[in-house]
Design a protein around this motif. Structure first.
Motif, PDB file in Angstrom:
ATOM      1  N   TRP A 116      12.516 -35.533 -16.330  1.00  0.00           N
ATOM      2  CA  TRP A 116      11.194 -35.722 -17.034  1.00  0.00           C
ATOM      3  C   TRP A 116      11.103 -34.779 -18.194  1.00  0.00           C
ATOM      4  N   ALA A 117      11.407 -33.734 -17.824  1.00  0.00           N
ATOM      5  CA  ALA A 117      11.094 -32.340 -18.742  1.00  0.00           C
ATOM      6  C   ALA A 117      12.047 -32.575 -20.105  1.00  0.00           C
ATOM      7  N   ARG A 118      13.402 -33.006 -19.827  1.00  0.00           N
ATOM      8  CA  ARG A 118      14.176 -33.324 -21.042  1.00  0.00           C
ATOM      9  C   ARG A 118      13.590 -34.236 -21.795  1.00  0.00           C
ATOM     10  N   ARG A 119      12.994 -35.468 -21.254  1.00  0.00           N
ATOM     11  CA  ARG A 119      12.838 -36.517 -22.169  1.00  0.00           C
ATOM     12  C   ARG A 119      11.234 -36.480 -22.674  1.00  0.00           C
ATOM     13  N   ALA A 120      10.243 -35.757 -21.979  1.00  0.00           N
ATOM     14  CA  ALA A 120       8.933 -35.844 -22.300  1.00  0.00           C
ATOM     15  C   ALA A 120       8.546 -35.562 -23.594  1.00  0.00           C
ATOM     16  N   ASP A 121       7.460 -36.143 -23.815  1.00  0.00           N
ATOM     17  CA  ASP A 121       6.705 -35.694 -25.073  1.00  0.00           C
ATOM     18  C   ASP A 121       6.565 -34.513 -25.084  1.00  0.00           C
ATOM     19  N   PRO A 122       6.485 -33.550 -26.060  1.00  0.00           N
ATOM     20  CA  PRO A 122       6.024 -32.022 -26.230  1.00  0.00           C
ATOM     21  C   PRO A 122       4.764 -31.876 -25.740  1.00  0.00           C
ATOM     22  N   ARG A 123       3.972 -32.704 -26.263  1.00  0.00           N
ATOM     23  CA  ARG A 123       2.380 -32.510 -25.912  1.00  0.00           C
ATOM     24  C   ARG A 123       2.092 -32.576 -24.607  1.00  0.00           C
ATOM     25  N   VAL A 124       2.780 -33.759 -23.866  1.00  0.00           N
ATOM     26  CA  VAL A 124       2.616 -33.995 -22.434  1.00  0.00           C
ATOM     27  C   VAL A 124       3.204 -32.644 -21.480  1.00  0.00           C
ATOM     28  N   ARG A 125       4.377 -32.471 -22.014  1.00  0.00           N
ATOM     29  CA  ARG A 125       5.163 -31.348 -21.410  1.00  0.00           C
ATOM     30  C   ARG A 125       4.364 -30.017 -21.430  1.00  0.00           C
ATOM     31  N   SER A 126       3.762 -29.701 -22.618  1.00  0.00           N
ATOM     32  CA  SER A 126       2.959 -28.619 -22.667  1.00  0.00           C
ATOM     33  C   SER A 126       1.759 -28.453 -21.604  1.00  0.00           C
ATOM     34  N   GLN A 127       1.397 -29.628 -20.844  1.00  0.00           N
ATOM     35  CA  GLN A 127       0.352 -29.547 -19.830  1.00  0.00           C
ATOM     36  C   GLN A 127       0.810 -29.146 -18.785  1.00  0.00           C
ATOM     37  N   VAL A 128       2.293 -28.724 -18.548  1.00  0.00           N
ATOM     38  CA  VAL A 128       2.695 -28.188 -17.178  1.00  0.00           C
ATOM     39  C   VAL A 128       3.022 -26.827 -17.186  1.00  0.00           C
ATOM     40  N   SER A 129       2.202 -26.150 -16.484  1.00  0.00           N
ATOM     41  CA  SER A 129       2.275 -24.695 -16.182  1.00  0.00           C
ATOM     42  C   SER A 129       3.352 -24.035 -15.536  1.00  0.00           C
ATOM     43  N   GLY A 130       3.775 -24.863 -14.655  1.00  0.00           N
ATOM     44  CA  GLY A 130       5.067 -24.241 -13.696  1.00  0.00           C
ATOM     45  C   GLY A 130       5.372 -25.557 -12.905  1.00  0.00           C
ATOM     46  N   ALA A 131       6.565 -25.179 -12.149  1.00  0.00           N
ATOM     47  CA  ALA A 131       6.984 -26.083 -10.960  1.00  0.00           C
ATOM     48  C   ALA A 131       7.718 -25.466  -9.765  1.00  0.00           C
ATOM     49  N   LEU A 132       7.209 -25.853  -8.834  1.00  0.00           N
ATOM     50  CA  LEU A 132       7.904 -25.368  -7.493  1.00  0.00           C
ATOM     51  C   LEU A 132       8.684 -26.481  -7.168  1.00  0.00           C
ATOM     52  N   LEU A 133       9.972 -25.957  -7.038  1.00  0.00           N
ATOM     53  CA  LEU A 133      11.099 -27.042  -6.840  1.00  0.00           C
ATOM     54  C   LEU A 133      11.911 -26.610  -5.282  1.00  0.00           C
ATOM     55  N   VAL A 134      11.477 -27.547  -4.386  1.00  0.00           N
ATOM     56  CA  VAL A 134      11.864 -27.205  -3.031  1.00  0.00           C
ATOM     57  C   VAL A 134      13.242 -28.265  -2.609  1.00  0.00           C
ATOM     58  N   ALA A 135      14.209 -27.623  -1.815  1.00  0.00           N
ATOM     59  CA  ALA A 135      15.432 -28.414  -1.553  1.00  0.00           C
ATOM     60  C   ALA A 135      15.884 -29.446  -2.532  1.00  0.00           C
ATOM     61  N   PRO A 136      16.298 -29.276  -3.616  1.00  0.00           N
ATOM     62  CA  PRO A 136      16.727 -30.122  -4.736  1.00  0.00           C
ATOM     63  C   PRO A 136      17.824 -31.073  -4.164  1.00  0.00           C
ATOM     64  N   ALA A 137      17.799 -32.265  -4.367  1.00  0.00           N
ATOM     65  CA  ALA A 137      18.971 -33.254  -3.960  1.00  0.00           C
ATOM     66  C   ALA A 137      19.949 -33.066  -4.973  1.00  0.00           C
ATOM     67  N   ASP A 138      21.169 -32.956  -4.484  1.00  0.00           N
ATOM     68  CA  ASP A 138      22.195 -32.981  -5.408  1.00  0.00           C
ATOM     69  C   ASP A 138      22.806 -34.482  -5.292  1.00  0.00           C
ATOM     70  N   VAL A 139      22.499 -35.007  -6.575  1.00  0.00           N
ATOM     71  CA  VAL A 139      22.861 -36.446  -6.397  1.00  0.00           C
ATOM     72  C   VAL A 139      24.208 -36.741  -6.910  1.00  0.00           C
ATOM     73  N   GLU A 140      24.806 -35.414  -7.414  1.00  0.00           N
ATOM     74  CA  GLU A 140      26.249 -35.618  -7.666  1.00  0.00           C
ATOM     75  C   GLU A 140      27.254 -35.377  -6.623  1.00  0.00           C
ATOM     76  N   ARG A 141      26.995 -35.054  -5.431  1.00  0.00           N
ATOM     77  CA  ARG A 141      27.649 -34.604  -4.496  1.00  0.00           C
ATOM     78  C   ARG A 141      28.469 -35.854  -3.954  1.00  0.00           C
ATOM     79  N   GLU A 142      29.502 -35.618  -3.522  1.00  0.00           N
ATOM     80  CA  GLU A 142      30.477 -36.801  -2.755  1.00  0.00           C
ATOM     81  C   GLU A 142      29.780 -37.693  -1.807  1.00  0.00           C
ATOM     82  N   SER A 143      29.107 -36.852  -1.240  1.00  0.00           N
ATOM     83  CA  SER A 143      28.395 -37.670   0.159  1.00  0.00           C
ATOM     84  C   SER A 143      27.100 -38.316  -0.049  1.00  0.00           C
TER      85      SER A 143
END
Length: 193
Positions: free
Chosen positions: A79-106
């Motif tokens: 989302w951050a890569r593609r979002a409209d800059p105005r909408v993206r500027s609403q986000v103050s920060g992000a807590l990212l917990v246990a990201p899923a590695d969707v590129e892993r073999e399994s």
């Protein structure tokens, strides 16, 4: 007058966050909290998940803090890569917990349409919390994602996928990571002032 209080937006992962999940507990405990709801939690479509996150942020007035788990972390990065800059500027920060590695073999086939993972630096402060025994993302990969996203990264010992199955229920200890994120947000605001 517009309400400038921070809104917390919970961004669940694959299958959503059941009632016992820490995200559900936090949604009840945090003021002004909402959650991104997906039409399909079982066979997720990358574009749909990103669009729903965008809709939820646009729906809210004022500042937003994202609290993502697993596939939700990958959704936030996309989302951050593609979002409209105005909408993206609403986000103050992000807590990212246990990201899923969707590129892993399994990785489960249902999640592969989320690859490749967006590796752009996030335009807001972020804290990534991983685990040294998470089957969805190795600690090395979590550190790599944290570096790419510009996140302050912490790897917890023996925490699994930081969900109900790994014994994290309400995960009250996790609030310290949210407080750390708030500290980073405050630091950035002071630098900009």
């Amino acid at each position: 007058m517009r309400n400038e209080r921070v809104r917390y937006v919970l961004v669940p992962g694959w299958h959503g966050s059941e009632e016992a999940h820490w995200q559900s507990h936090w949604q009840q405990a945090l003021p002004n909290a909402s959650r991104v709801e997906q039409e399909d939690w079982i066979t997720p479509r990358h574009a749909d998940w990103v669009a729903e996150l965008d809709r939820e942020i646009r729906r809210l007035p004022g500042r937003v803090v994202l609290i993502a788990h697993s596939l939700g972390c990958v959704t936030v990065a996309s989302w951050a890569r593609r979002a409209d800059p105005r909408v993206r500027s609403q986000v103050s920060g992000a807590l990212l917990v246990a990201p899923a590695d969707v590129e892993r073999e399994s990785c489960h086939a249902a999640l592969r349409n989320f690859a490749p993972i967006a590796l752009d630096a996030l335009p807001f402060p972020s804290v990534l919390v991983g685990s040294d025994n998470d089957l969805a993302c190795s600690p090395q990969r979590a550190l790599q994602l944290g570096r790419a996203w510009g996140a302050e990264t912490l790897i917890l010992p023996q925490a699994g996928h930081i969900n109900v199955k790994s014994g994290h229920g309400a995960w009250e200890a996790g609030y310290r990571h949210l407080f750390r994120l708030q500290h980073l947000i405050d630091q950035q605001a002071r630098r900009r002032a």
